[in-house]
Design a protein around this motif. Structure first.
Motif, mmCIF file in Angstrom:
data_model
loop_
_atom_site.group_PDB
_atom_site.id
_atom_site.type_symbol
_atom_site.label_atom_id
_atom_site.label_comp_id
_atom_site.label_asym_id
_atom_site.label_seq_id
_atom_site.Cartn_x
_atom_site.Cartn_y
_atom_site.Cartn_z
ATOM 1 N N ARG A 1 1.559 -2.397 5.716
ATOM 2 C CA ARG A 1 0.922 -2.084 7.005
ATOM 3 C C ARG A 1 -0.536 -2.517 6.999
ATOM 4 O O ARG A 1 -1.012 -3.155 7.950
ATOM 5 C CB ARG A 1 1.027 -0.576 7.257
ATOM 6 N N LEU A 2 -1.250 -2.189 5.912
ATOM 7 C CA LEU A 2 -2.656 -2.563 5.835
ATOM 8 C C LEU A 2 -2.823 -4.082 5.784
ATOM 9 O O LEU A 2 -3.730 -4.645 6.404
ATOM 10 C CB LEU A 2 -3.295 -1.914 4.596
ATOM 11 N N MET B 1 -0.849 -6.353 7.134
ATOM 12 C CA MET B 1 -0.630 -6.900 8.466
ATOM 13 C C MET B 1 -1.816 -6.619 9.382
ATOM 14 O O MET B 1 -2.240 -7.484 10.164
ATOM 15 C CB MET B 1 0.662 -6.313 9.065
ATOM 16 N N ARG B 2 -2.370 -5.433 9.294
ATOM 17 C CA ARG B 2 -3.536 -5.106 10.115
ATOM 18 C C ARG B 2 -4.692 -6.055 9.802
ATOM 19 O O ARG B 2 -5.390 -6.530 10.717
ATOM 20 C CB ARG B 2 -3.960 -3.654 9.874
ATOM 21 N N THR C 1 4.620 -6.735 17.732
ATOM 22 C CA THR C 1 4.135 -6.393 16.392
ATOM 23 C C THR C 1 2.648 -6.059 16.438
ATOM 24 O O THR C 1 2.184 -5.124 15.772
ATOM 25 C CB THR C 1 4.382 -7.554 15.412
ATOM 26 N N ARG D 1 2.174 -2.595 17.590
ATOM 27 C CA ARG D 1 2.572 -1.565 16.628
ATOM 28 C C ARG D 1 1.396 -1.185 15.732
ATOM 29 O O ARG D 1 1.393 -0.113 15.125
ATOM 30 C CB ARG D 1 3.742 -2.051 15.767
ATOM 31 N N HIS D 2 0.409 -2.060 15.648
ATOM 32 C CA HIS D 2 -0.733 -1.821 14.767
ATOM 33 C C HIS D 2 -2.030 -1.514 15.506
ATOM 34 O O HIS D 2 -2.884 -0.789 14.983
ATOM 35 C CB HIS D 2 -0.943 -3.046 13.864
ATOM 36 N N PHE D 3 -2.172 -2.075 16.700
ATOM 37 C CA PHE D 3 -3.406 -1.862 17.468
ATOM 38 C C PHE D 3 -3.069 -1.619 18.929
ATOM 39 O O PHE D 3 -2.117 -2.194 19.462
ATOM 40 C CB PHE D 3 -4.331 -3.084 17.366
ATOM 41 N N ALA E 1 -8.604 -4.273 17.151
ATOM 42 C CA ALA E 1 -8.237 -5.143 16.031
ATOM 43 C C ALA E 1 -9.443 -5.596 15.229
ATOM 44 O O ALA E 1 -9.295 -6.068 14.091
ATOM 45 C CB ALA E 1 -7.474 -6.362 16.541
ATOM 46 N N PRO F 1 -10.031 -2.993 11.514
ATOM 47 C CA PRO F 1 -8.700 -2.623 11.029
ATOM 48 C C PRO F 1 -8.682 -1.542 9.963
ATOM 49 O O PRO F 1 -7.649 -0.920 9.723
ATOM 50 C CB PRO F 1 -8.171 -3.938 10.447
ATOM 51 N N ASP G 1 -7.973 4.048 7.621
ATOM 52 C CA ASP G 1 -7.705 4.278 6.204
ATOM 53 C C ASP G 1 -8.966 4.742 5.473
ATOM 54 O O ASP G 1 -8.895 5.561 4.563
ATOM 55 C CB ASP G 1 -7.162 3.003 5.558
#
Length: 285
Positions: free
Chosen positions: A35-36, A38-39, A73, A76-78, A84, A87, A91
């Motif tokens: 996940r990280l 891809m971000r 996709t 799903r992350h942003f 974006a 990112p 975390d």
């Protein structure tokens, strides 16, 4: 401000036990790493497009295509293209909170907060070129600047809650300045961090940023550390009483001595008198 050591509280909703053992944990770690990754790939693609085409002219579809993924996709992350550009803040906030939660009992809460915010600096220092480009971009695009300010506010709220949670609950009353001091101290830590970070970014991400940060934190601790309190309980050390009294010799040698009493201004008079009487009895044998 008097700080107290807080007992760890049980989780509100315990996680189910892992009957399968390590594989589930390993799978979770792999998923988080993917996940990280891809971000960061999406953020890199966004940065490159923002730099070449401009922020306003870049679309989410173009960012997704540059990263080699579908539009869905990306979402799903942003939630948006401005998100974006940052990112790692989610975390990093988790890591900073983990530092606070794992703080040793003897550590002054302000020192703990300073260690926590170092996670933010490490995030920027991990990719100096990207951080510098992002800094320049946020200076040009008001929307990104607002997003950055919102991210900083999340850290400040986290550190303020931590400091507020570590002074004596009995001191929570009207007219007490400790809550204000906790908020000001948390803001000072964040401000010191941001001051050092901006100077580092303006210098192209060069230099020993951590030593500069330690110097800035030393100034914060010198300014607020004494006012905030002596720190949490260090185990067997005696907690100061409301009043203390002792008999000291008279300087010129005449008489048996003088009674010296020290009391807090809010100490009950009965406690002060009992302390004085006890000291006199002990001296007279």
């Amino acid at each position: 401000m008097q700080y107290v050591q807080l007992m760890s509280q049980p989780a509100k909703s315990p996680r189910p036990r892992n009957t399968a053992g390590a594989p589930e944990s390993a799978a979770g770690s792999r998923a988080a790493a993917q996940r990280l990754k891809m971000r960061r790939e999406l953020a890199t693609a966004a940065m490159e497009l923002f730099s070449t085409k401009g922020y306003e002219a870049t679309t989410v579809d173009e960012i997704a295509a540059a990263a080699g993924v579908a539009r869905r996709t990306f979402f799903r992350h942003f939630r948006s293209k401005e998100e974006a550009i940052f990112p790692d803040h989610d975390d990093t906030l988790v890591r900073a909170e983990a530092v606070l939660n794992a703080a040793p009992a003897h550590e002054h809460p302000l020192d703990t907060v300073c260690r926590g915010i170092k996670e933010v600096m490490r995030m920027y220092a991990a990719s100096p070129a990207v951080s510098v480009a992002r800094y320049r971009l946020t200076r040009e695009v008001p929307t990104l600047r607002e997003r950055e300010i919102a991210s900083v506010a999340r850290y400040e709220r986290l550190f303020t809650r931590y400091l507020l949670g570590h002074f004596d609950e009995r001191d929570h009353h009207d007219g007490n300045g400790d809550p204000l001091l906790a908020e000001v101290a948390a803001s000072a830590v964040v401000t010191a961090h941001n001051h050092v970070l901006r100077r580092w970014l303006r210098a192209g991400g060069e230099g020993d940023v951590e030593s500069r940060l330690d110097h800035a934190f030393a100034i914060v601790r010198e300014t607020f550390g004494t006012g905030i309190g002596a720190g949490r309980s260090r185990g067997p050390e005696k907690v100061p009483e409301a009043a203390e009294a002792r008999v000291s010799p008279v300087a010129d040698g005449g008489g048996d001595g003088v009674l010296v009493a020290v009391a807090r201004t809010d100490a009950p008079l009965d406690d002060v008198m009992r302390t004085i009487e006890r000291a006199l009895r002990e001296h007279r044998g």
